[in-house]
Design a protein around this motif. Structure first.
Motif, mmCIF file in Angstrom:
data_model
loop_
_atom_site.group_PDB
_atom_site.id
_atom_site.type_symbol
_atom_site.label_atom_id
_atom_site.label_comp_id
_atom_site.label_asym_id
_atom_site.label_seq_id
_atom_site.Cartn_x
_atom_site.Cartn_y
_atom_site.Cartn_z
ATOM 1 N N PRO A 128 0.880 -1.152 -0.107
ATOM 2 C CA PRO A 128 -0.034 -0.008 0.019
ATOM 3 C C PRO A 128 0.774 1.255 0.044
ATOM 4 N N TRP A 129 2.051 1.134 0.484
ATOM 5 C CA TRP A 129 3.043 2.296 0.580
ATOM 6 C C TRP A 129 3.393 2.646 -0.931
ATOM 7 N N GLU A 130 3.839 1.653 -1.699
ATOM 8 C CA GLU A 130 4.169 1.729 -2.998
ATOM 9 C C GLU A 130 3.232 2.288 -3.834
ATOM 10 N N ASP A 131 1.828 1.591 -3.698
ATOM 11 C CA ASP A 131 0.574 2.082 -4.299
ATOM 12 C C ASP A 131 0.487 3.685 -4.161
ATOM 13 N N ALA A 132 0.506 3.915 -2.992
ATOM 14 C CA ALA A 132 0.219 5.608 -2.628
ATOM 15 C C ALA A 132 1.375 6.321 -3.222
ATOM 16 N N ARG A 133 2.705 5.866 -3.018
ATOM 17 C CA ARG A 133 3.430 6.832 -3.605
ATOM 18 C C ARG A 133 3.330 6.809 -5.525
ATOM 19 N N GLY A 230 3.683 6.401 10.268
ATOM 20 C CA GLY A 230 3.617 6.992 8.800
ATOM 21 C C GLY A 230 5.011 7.161 8.140
ATOM 22 N N ALA A 231 4.616 7.756 7.085
ATOM 23 C CA ALA A 231 5.847 7.942 6.116
ATOM 24 C C ALA A 231 5.561 9.017 5.211
ATOM 25 N N TYR A 232 6.713 10.147 4.860
ATOM 26 C CA TYR A 232 6.369 11.061 3.870
ATOM 27 C C TYR A 232 6.801 10.318 2.700
ATOM 28 N N LEU A 233 6.045 10.342 1.712
ATOM 29 C CA LEU A 233 6.449 9.498 0.255
ATOM 30 C C LEU A 233 6.987 10.257 -0.889
ATOM 31 N N ASP A 234 7.164 11.763 -0.368
ATOM 32 C CA ASP A 234 7.568 12.406 -1.578
ATOM 33 C C ASP A 234 8.977 12.813 -1.568
ATOM 34 N N ARG A 235 9.720 12.095 -0.649
ATOM 35 C CA ARG A 235 11.234 12.442 -0.192
ATOM 36 C C ARG A 235 11.947 11.281 -0.750
#
Length: 235
Positions: A128-133, A230-235
């Motif tokens: 889901p993290w890869e999909d969100a990015r 959580g994680a910031y995915l734009d970094r």
């Protein structure tokens, strides 16, 4: 014998014609076709993207993009690049911090610094993290007891979407904004309820899966607070 006038009359034009058409007076035809304009050399095509495979390593869904001298891993909203390392068999990648990914066909082994080794096998499931990015999500956070998750979208509006209490309650707010007191975002629902998502750069572990993150998160909706990672995915 003198030449007759008639003979002279014919000889003079012929002489003039021969003189005018002599080979020393023939001029080459000037080229009329224009030279084609020079065509700039096209830029070299970009190198092909590294092939990506997906793995299930214990509780982690991991993407692995293989390049010539490294592998780029993605998991839990994090990115980890490991250089190629010596190996007796298979493809081994490791750094000096204790991180290692050892790939042998459809099997692999993942070791993250300070954690136990994880056996991996190929999978078609996408994290889901890869999909969100891939969808352009800026920040994603999840939590348990009760289960919840929230995403902040990209763009000037930073849209907020959250699903709370195991999906029983959903929140969609078209515009949120950064908050100055702490890293995070704030928004307000149509009924005036405040929604605030705060983050902190610190180690965080999911209460159910044990998945580890580098950011903790706290979501407040009105007078109720949800805690998680959580994680910031734009970094």
């Amino acid at each position: 014998m003198k030449a007759s006038p008639s003979h002279l009359a014919w000889s003079l034009p012929l002489a003039l014609l021969a003189t005018a058409c002599g080979p020393h007076d023939v001029q080459p035809a000037s080229p009329t076709a224009e030279q084609p304009p020079s065509v700039p050399t096209p830029p070299a095509p970009p190198p092909p993207a590294a092939p990506t495979t997906r793995w299930r390593c214990g509780e982690l869904l991991v993407s692995a993009a293989f390049a010539q001298e490294r592998v780029d891993l993605g998991f839990s909203g994090r990115k980890l690049a490991l250089p190629v390392a010596k190996s007796a068999s298979g493809a081994r990648y490791a750094d000096d911090k204790g991180n290692e990914f050892w790939n042998k066909g459809e099997q692999a082994m993942l070791t993250l610094a300070g954690e136990e080794k994880r056996d991996c096998e190929t999978t078609e499931h996408v994290s889901p993290w890869e999909d969100a990015r891939a969808r352009g999500v800026v920040l994603r956070a999840v939590g348990q007891e009760p289960g919840w998750w929230v995403e902040i979208g990209a763009g000037d509006a930073y849209p907020l979407h959250a699903e709370l209490d195991y999906g029983e309650r959903k929140i969609d707010i078209a515009r949120s904004h950064g908050i100055s007191s702490t890293p995070g975002f704030g928004a307000q629902m149509e009924d005036g309820t405040n929604v605030i998502l705060r983050t902190k750069q610190e180690a965080c572990s999911d209460a159910m899966s044990g998945e580890r993150f580098e950011t903790s998160a706290e979501l407040t909706v009105g007078d109720k607070t949800y805690k998680g990672c959580g994680a910031y995915l734009d970094r």
